[in-house]
Design an enzyme around this catalytic site. Sequence first.
Site, PDB file in Angstrom:
ATOM      1  N   HIS A  39      16.048  -8.414 -36.687  1.00 30.25           N
ATOM      2  CA  HIS A  39      17.189  -7.631 -36.219  1.00 30.25           C
ATOM      3  C   HIS A  39      17.734  -6.860 -37.423  1.00 30.25           C
ATOM      4  O   HIS A  39      17.201  -6.942 -38.535  1.00 30.25           O
ATOM      5  CB  HIS A  39      18.258  -8.543 -35.595  1.00 30.25           C
ATOM      6  N   HIS A  42      17.984  -8.576 -40.854  1.00 33.02           N
ATOM      7  CA  HIS A  42      16.751  -8.626 -41.659  1.00 33.02           C
ATOM      8  C   HIS A  42      16.443  -7.255 -42.266  1.00 33.02           C
ATOM      9  O   HIS A  42      16.058  -7.148 -43.425  1.00 33.02           O
ATOM     10  CB  HIS A  42      15.550  -9.012 -40.782  1.00 33.02           C
ATOM     11  N   GLY A 152      19.586 -13.764 -46.645  1.00 29.96           N
ATOM     12  CA  GLY A 152      20.880 -13.336 -46.119  1.00 29.96           C
ATOM     13  C   GLY A 152      22.003 -14.302 -46.464  1.00 29.96           C
ATOM     14  O   GLY A 152      21.814 -15.517 -46.475  1.00 29.96           O
ATOM     15  N   MET A 189      24.823 -11.188 -36.917  1.00 31.74           N
ATOM     16  CA  MET A 189      23.504 -11.030 -36.284  1.00 31.74           C
ATOM     17  C   MET A 189      22.625 -12.232 -36.577  1.00 31.74           C
ATOM     18  O   MET A 189      22.632 -12.764 -37.694  1.00 31.74           O
ATOM     19  CB  MET A 189      22.841  -9.761 -36.789  1.00 31.74           C
TER      20      MET A 189
END
Length: 288
Positions: A39, A42, A152, A189
Site C-alpha cells: 500500500h 510501503h 516503517g 495504512m
Amino acid sequence: MASKIIKTVRTVAELRTIIADWRKTGHKIILVPTMGALHEGHLSLVRLAKEIGDRVVVSIFVNPAQFAPNEDFGSYPRTFDGDLDKLHEISTDLVFAPPRDEVYPPDFSTHITVEGLSDGLCGTSRPHFFGGVATVVAKLLNQCRPDVAIFGDKDYQQLLVIRRMARDLDLGVEIVGGPIVREKDGLAMSSRNAYLTANERERAPQLHLTIEEIAEGLADGKSIKPLLDEGHARLKEAGFDVDYLEVRNAENLAPIDGQVQESARVFAAAMLGKTRLIDNVAVPGSNR
Ligand code: PAF
C-alpha cells in the site's frame, strides 16, 4: 502488463549476482523488506529508499516464523502481481521474492532473540513475533547485504528491535525508519486494514484519534494515567478490545509513569472485530 518488466529474482544466488554487479559500479544499495500486499505506506518507504540510495531492492516474503499457529498466516493478503505493478510504477530496481524453502530449508534450526526491546507491547500478546521478525530480517540483510534497510515507523517496536539486532550482530547496515502514512481520516495504512468490515473501517480511525489526544494531553503537561484511562474508555466505547495503550520512551521503550519529561511515544494495539490494529505517535515537543 507492467509486472512483466520489473526484474524479480527468487534465489539468494541470483540476488547476490546482481548485487555484486551493482557493488562493482559503486552503487549504494537500499533494501525495503516487506510481506507484500503493498500500500502507499510501503511505497513511501521505496520512495525514501530511492532518495537515499542508487539501487533499491524490495523483498516480498510472507514470513511464517512471525505468525503464531492461531494467527493469520494463511489468510494474510497476497497480491503479488498487483505489488509488482505498483513497484514498477515507482521504478524499483529489483524484487526479491524467495519461496519458503529458499529462506527456511527443512532442517532450519537457528533463531534470533533480541532481549529487552522485544518484551512488552506487541511482545506480550505475540511472544513469537519479534524472534520471527529478527530471524528473517537477519537473513534478508545477509542475503542482500544492503548499505541501508528501511522499515516503517508504524511498527515502531519492530524498528527498534531490528536496529538493535543489526548493531549487536555487527551487520554493517544502517537501519532507517520511514514516517507512518495515514488515510485521510487518520487510520495508519496497513495490509491488515483489508480485513475490516465497512462498519469497522468507519470506527477504525478512533485508534489514531485516541493516541493523538493522549499525546497532545501529555504535551500540555497532563498526567499519564488519567489520559490513558480516558483513552481506554473511549476505545472500548468504539468497540475496540484494547491489547495495550501505553506511553514509553521513544529510544529504549522503557515505560513512563507520571508526566512525560523525555522523548516519548504513545503506543496502542487493539482488536476491532477480527482485525488487530497497531499505531503510535510521538508526544509533541518531548524530544528534549
Ligand atoms: O513489517 C513487515 O512487513 C515484516 O515484519 C518484515 C519486516 C518484512 C519481516 O517479515
